[in-house]
Write a protein that holds these residues in place. Structure first.
Motif, PDB file in Angstrom:
ATOM      1  N   MET A  63      38.428  26.050  38.473  1.00 51.61           N
ATOM      2  CA  MET A  63      39.327  25.863  39.349  1.00 51.61           C
ATOM      3  C   MET A  63      39.978  27.271  39.376  1.00 51.61           C
ATOM      4  O   MET A  63      40.499  27.678  40.410  1.00 51.61           O
ATOM      5  CB  MET A  63      40.486  25.000  38.615  1.00 51.61           C
ATOM      6  N   ARG A  64      39.861  28.123  38.201  1.00 52.06           N
ATOM      7  CA  ARG A  64      40.333  29.419  38.171  1.00 52.06           C
ATOM      8  C   ARG A  64      39.490  30.386  39.163  1.00 52.06           C
ATOM      9  O   ARG A  64      40.148  31.108  39.833  1.00 52.06           O
ATOM     10  CB  ARG A  64      39.971  30.101  36.786  1.00 52.06           C
ATOM     11  N   MET A  65      38.311  30.183  39.039  1.00 46.24           N
ATOM     12  CA  MET A  65      37.529  30.854  40.133  1.00 46.24           C
ATOM     13  C   MET A  65      37.483  30.441  41.569  1.00 46.24           C
ATOM     14  O   MET A  65      37.447  31.341  42.472  1.00 46.24           O
ATOM     15  CB  MET A  65      35.919  30.501  39.860  1.00 46.24           C
ATOM     16  N   LEU A  66      37.962  29.306  41.840  1.00 50.35           N
ATOM     17  CA  LEU A  66      38.193  28.581  42.949  1.00 50.35           C
ATOM     18  C   LEU A  66      39.665  29.466  43.543  1.00 50.35           C
ATOM     19  O   LEU A  66      39.689  29.546  44.671  1.00 50.35           O
ATOM     20  CB  LEU A  66      38.195  27.243  43.319  1.00 50.35           C
ATOM     21  N   ASN A  67      40.550  29.419  42.553  1.00 52.98           N
ATOM     22  CA  ASN A  67      41.978  29.922  43.037  1.00 52.98           C
ATOM     23  C   ASN A  67      41.797  31.722  43.090  1.00 52.98           C
ATOM     24  O   ASN A  67      42.186  31.937  43.967  1.00 52.98           O
ATOM     25  CB  ASN A  67      42.810  29.767  42.008  1.00 52.98           C
ATOM     26  N   ASP A  68      40.718  32.098  42.521  1.00 56.87           N
ATOM     27  CA  ASP A  68      40.666  33.535  42.780  1.00 56.87           C
ATOM     28  C   ASP A  68      40.146  33.805  43.896  1.00 56.87           C
ATOM     29  O   ASP A  68      40.479  34.865  44.694  1.00 56.87           O
ATOM     30  CB  ASP A  68      39.503  34.078  41.680  1.00 56.87           C
ATOM     31  N   PHE A  69      39.193  33.188  44.543  1.00 57.64           N
ATOM     32  CA  PHE A  69      38.589  32.989  45.948  1.00 57.64           C
ATOM     33  C   PHE A  69      39.701  32.661  46.939  1.00 57.64           C
ATOM     34  O   PHE A  69      39.800  33.439  47.907  1.00 57.64           O
ATOM     35  CB  PHE A  69      37.396  32.145  46.103  1.00 57.64           C
ATOM     36  N   LYS A  70      40.420  31.718  46.533  1.00 61.38           N
ATOM     37  CA  LYS A  70      41.369  31.355  47.723  1.00 61.38           C
ATOM     38  C   LYS A  70      42.469  32.329  47.938  1.00 61.38           C
ATOM     39  O   LYS A  70      42.973  32.713  48.987  1.00 61.38           O
ATOM     40  CB  LYS A  70      42.110  29.972  47.229  1.00 61.38           C
ATOM     41  N   SER A  71      42.814  32.964  46.692  1.00 61.39           N
ATOM     42  CA  SER A  71      43.981  34.023  46.575  1.00 61.39           C
ATOM     43  C   SER A  71      43.577  35.309  47.124  1.00 61.39           C
ATOM     44  O   SER A  71      44.334  36.292  47.646  1.00 61.39           O
ATOM     45  CB  SER A  71      44.514  34.108  45.484  1.00 61.39           C
ATOM     46  N   GLY A  72      42.116  35.657  47.334  1.00 61.23           N
ATOM     47  CA  GLY A  72      41.659  36.973  47.716  1.00 61.23           C
ATOM     48  C   GLY A  72      41.296  37.748  46.660  1.00 61.23           C
ATOM     49  O   GLY A  72      40.869  38.907  46.879  1.00 61.23           O
ATOM     50  N   ARG A  73      41.548  37.411  45.348  1.00 64.42           N
ATOM     51  CA  ARG A  73      41.172  38.455  44.196  1.00 64.42           C
ATOM     52  C   ARG A  73      39.475  38.342  44.302  1.00 64.42           C
ATOM     53  O   ARG A  73      38.868  39.434  43.757  1.00 64.42           O
ATOM     54  CB  ARG A  73      41.659  37.656  42.847  1.00 64.42           C
ATOM     55  N   SER A  74      38.948  37.395  44.786  1.00 66.88           N
ATOM     56  CA  SER A  74      37.651  37.477  44.898  1.00 66.88           C
ATOM     57  C   SER A  74      37.278  37.124  46.149  1.00 66.88           C
ATOM     58  O   SER A  74      37.732  36.088  46.767  1.00 66.88           O
ATOM     59  CB  SER A  74      36.805  36.196  43.971  1.00 66.88           C
ATOM     60  N   ASN A  75      36.274  37.918  46.927  1.00 67.65           N
ATOM     61  CA  ASN A  75      35.973  37.898  48.231  1.00 67.65           C
ATOM     62  C   ASN A  75      34.641  36.912  48.481  1.00 67.65           C
ATOM     63  O   ASN A  75      34.324  36.357  49.563  1.00 67.65           O
ATOM     64  CB  ASN A  75      35.576  38.979  49.110  1.00 67.65           C
ATOM     65  N   ILE A  76      33.796  36.937  47.544  1.00 68.63           N
ATOM     66  CA  ILE A  76      32.560  36.140  47.547  1.00 68.63           C
ATOM     67  C   ILE A  76      32.650  34.827  46.429  1.00 68.63           C
ATOM     68  O   ILE A  76      32.680  35.293  45.020  1.00 68.63           O
ATOM     69  CB  ILE A  76      31.236  36.975  47.252  1.00 68.63           C
ATOM     70  N   LEU A  77      32.274  33.912  46.599  1.00 68.94           N
ATOM     71  CA  LEU A  77      32.013  32.619  45.703  1.00 68.94           C
ATOM     72  C   LEU A  77      30.514  32.225  45.620  1.00 68.94           C
ATOM     73  O   LEU A  77      29.944  31.876  46.724  1.00 68.94           O
ATOM     74  CB  LEU A  77      32.918  31.630  46.119  1.00 68.94           C
ATOM     75  N   CYS A  78      29.951  32.364  44.483  1.00 65.46           N
ATOM     76  CA  CYS A  78      28.527  31.970  44.357  1.00 65.46           C
ATOM     77  C   CYS A  78      28.278  30.534  43.711  1.00 65.46           C
ATOM     78  O   CYS A  78      29.112  30.428  42.820  1.00 65.46           O
ATOM     79  CB  CYS A  78      27.741  33.185  43.533  1.00 65.46           C
TER      80      CYS A  78
END
Length: 78
Positions: A63-78
């Motif tokens: 969930m933390r990784m997904l939230n990072d992706f949704k919020s823009g802290r992470s541009n890529i989700l593997c």
């Protein structure tokens, strides 16, 4: 929204693709969690904000990784 299948020299082609679309959000699908970990590490070493989700993470980590992706802290989700 687009789909690109990469085979052959996967890493160099992926890095080229990511660098061409730096401000875009992307999801990278892999065949195994080891590939997911390795590609995520390569992206991070190349200065690209990336997160990974695979079976070794518990639900709160996912969930933390997904939230990072949704919020823009992470541009890529593997």
């Amino acid at each position: 929204q687009s789909f690109t299948y990469i085979e052959g020299e996967r890493i160099s082609k992926l890095l080229e693709y990511v660098n061409n679309y730096k401000d875009s959000k992307m999801i990278v699908f892999t065949n195994s969690k080891d590939d997911c970990k390795n590609i995520n590490n390569i992206l991070i070493r190349n200065g690209i904000n990336s997160s990974a989700i695979h079976g070794d993470f518990d639900q709160s980590q996912r969930m933390r990784m997904l939230n990072d992706f949704k919020s823009g802290r992470s541009n890529i989700l593997c």
